[in-house]
Design an enzyme around this catalytic site. Structure first.
Site, PDB file in Angstrom:
ATOM      1  N   GLU A  93       1.617   5.681   4.238  1.00 18.58           N
ATOM      2  CA  GLU A  93       1.347   4.804   5.377  1.00 18.58           C
ATOM      3  C   GLU A  93       0.823   5.591   6.582  1.00 18.58           C
ATOM      4  O   GLU A  93      -0.084   5.145   7.265  1.00 18.58           O
ATOM      5  CB  GLU A  93       2.634   4.044   5.743  1.00 18.58           C
ATOM      6  CG  GLU A  93       2.515   3.073   6.902  1.00 18.58           C
ATOM      7  CD  GLU A  93       1.566   1.898   6.635  1.00 18.58           C
ATOM      8  OE1 GLU A  93       1.125   1.728   5.481  1.00 18.58           O
ATOM      9  OE2 GLU A  93       1.263   1.166   7.595  1.00 18.58           O
ATOM     10  N   ASP A  94       1.360   6.776   6.818  1.00 20.32           N
ATOM     11  CA  ASP A  94       1.109   7.457   8.089  1.00 20.32           C
ATOM     12  C   ASP A  94       0.274   8.733   8.006  1.00 20.32           C
ATOM     13  O   ASP A  94       0.012   9.358   9.025  1.00 20.32           O
ATOM     14  CB  ASP A  94       2.446   7.821   8.763  1.00 20.32           C
ATOM     15  CG  ASP A  94       3.234   6.587   9.174  1.00 20.32           C
ATOM     16  OD1 ASP A  94       2.617   5.511   9.319  1.00 20.32           O
ATOM     17  OD2 ASP A  94       4.459   6.691   9.352  1.00 20.32           O
TER      18      ASP A  94
END
Ligand code: MN
Length: 379
Positions: A93-94
């Site tokens: 996600e990051d």
């Protein structure tokens, strides 16, 4: 205990911060295979490298968050793939890492867990308004996306660390996360029997949703504990002596009821604080089921039990597998205490529920059916 006003400046919300070495020490107590240990170390190295240069809102290096999540998982004695997924849960996600990267390095099992976690993360559940979904829909969507119970366990650990470190967020975000936690995540903890995470999440949520009531109950509990401390210790000592005479092996602990459980009894069921008998309880942990009933017999023949307070959750376990004998007794000086009696294995299940089940079914998958049983009534 910290006061309501206290604004902590510690990066981890005032909780002790763990290093990877602390985490390693913790999981090495029960994960013994060199391959499993190596996979967890690789997951840490990968997450550390990918999150390099990223920081949390509180200003600390980002990697502290996945380490704490993995530490919570290791405290539940979760399996190696679960801990590795805890370390990797935010990389897709990051950061620029892809699911294919995870699959190549850590295999299909870990990749599937991380992939589900990423999808759940993208739903941004907590940013939906109450008008979008009812809490029950939330729970269904959440459970439907998590095809493996390990996904949920990692998500619960993730939320627990985020709830412990809410102070750097705006009051609106704090309340939004607390509300979602109490409506969506803690009922799932209850179904899975992960009571340690459940009660910490409930107490933290209440602290942000109803700060005055939280503080008032905390003060009542502290006062009661101060008043009854000597009586409680005397009872523990007396019971330990009696069990020694009968040569029954026991470990005796005391437990204080969680703030949220007391809140429910007072504000949702309308009880007075003084009518709650099990604010302070003694927990007797022993070896066998027969020991449990022997201990119960000895306790009831020594102390007067309170009518209607005896429950046999050993013969009739709760739907989330909880087992224990509960009774309330009048101690020597007239104080009433709850006494809980269980075996070591029952104690482990009572604290961590399905989280530690991988140990009993090595190599097998968790039983996802547990997720779909109807919610059990709470005591
Ligand atoms: Mn996270």
């Amino acid at each position: 205990m910290e006061s309501k006003q206290q604004k902590t400046l510690l990066p981890n919300g005032g909780y002790p911060m763990h290093t990877f070495e602390d985490l390693k020490e913790r999981y090495c107590t029960y994960i013994t295979s060199p391959d499993d240990r190596k996979m967890i170390e690789d997951a840490y190295q990968f997450a550390k490298q990918k999150h390099e240069g990223q920081f949390r809102k509180s200003g600390e290096p980002y990697i502290h968050h996945p380490i704490e999540v993995a530490y919570i998982l290791a405290s539940l004695q979760s399996g190696p793939a679960t801990i590795a997924s805890g370390l990797l849960h935010d990389v897709v996600e990051d950061t620029d890492a892809t699911i294919e990267d995870i699959q190549k390095r850590f295999g299909e099992d870990v990749a599937k867990i991380v992939d589900s976690l990423t999808k759940i993360q993208r739903m941004k559940l907590s940013r939906m308004t109450a008008a979008d979904f009812e809490a029950e829909d939330h729970r269904k969507i959440f459970l439907g996306m998590a095809n493996d119970v390990r996904v949920i366990i990692v998500k619960l650990a993730d939320r627990l660390h985020n709830m412990r470190t809410l102070d750097s967020l705006s009051p609106e975000r704090q309340k939004g996360l607390a509300k979602e936690t109490i409506e969506v995540l803690t009922p799932i903890c209850h179904r899975l029997g992960i009571s340690t995470i459940q009660s910490e999440l409930e107490d933290l949520s209440l602290k942000y949703l109803e700060p005055e009531k939280y503080q008032a109950i905390l003060d009542l509990v502290n006062k009661k504990y101060e008043n009854r401390k000597h009586s409680l210790e005397a009872l523990k000592k007396r019971i330990a002596d009696i069990m020694l005479e009968h040569k029954i092996p026991v470990k005796i602990e005391s437990r204080v009821k969680s703030i949220y459980s007391i809140y429910r009894k007072m504000y949702q069921k309308g009880h007075n604080f003084d009518e709650i008998y099990d604010v302070l309880a003694i927990r007797i942990i022993t070896k066998t089921v027969i020991n449990c009933y022997e201990i119960l017999g000895i306790i009831h023949s020594t102390y007067k039990p309170i009518p209607g307070r005896f429950k046999d959750y050993i013969a009739m376990p709760k739907p989330n597998l909880y087992q224990s004998l509960h009774t309330s007794i009048v101690s020597g000086d007239g104080s009433i205490f709850e006494v809980q009696i269980r075996t070591e294995e029952m104690d482990q299940v009572a604290e961590t529920g399905v989280a530690a089940h991988w140990k009993y079914k090595e190599g097998g998958h968790y039983n996802a059916c547990l997720l779909y049983t109807s919610p059990s009534p709470r005591d």
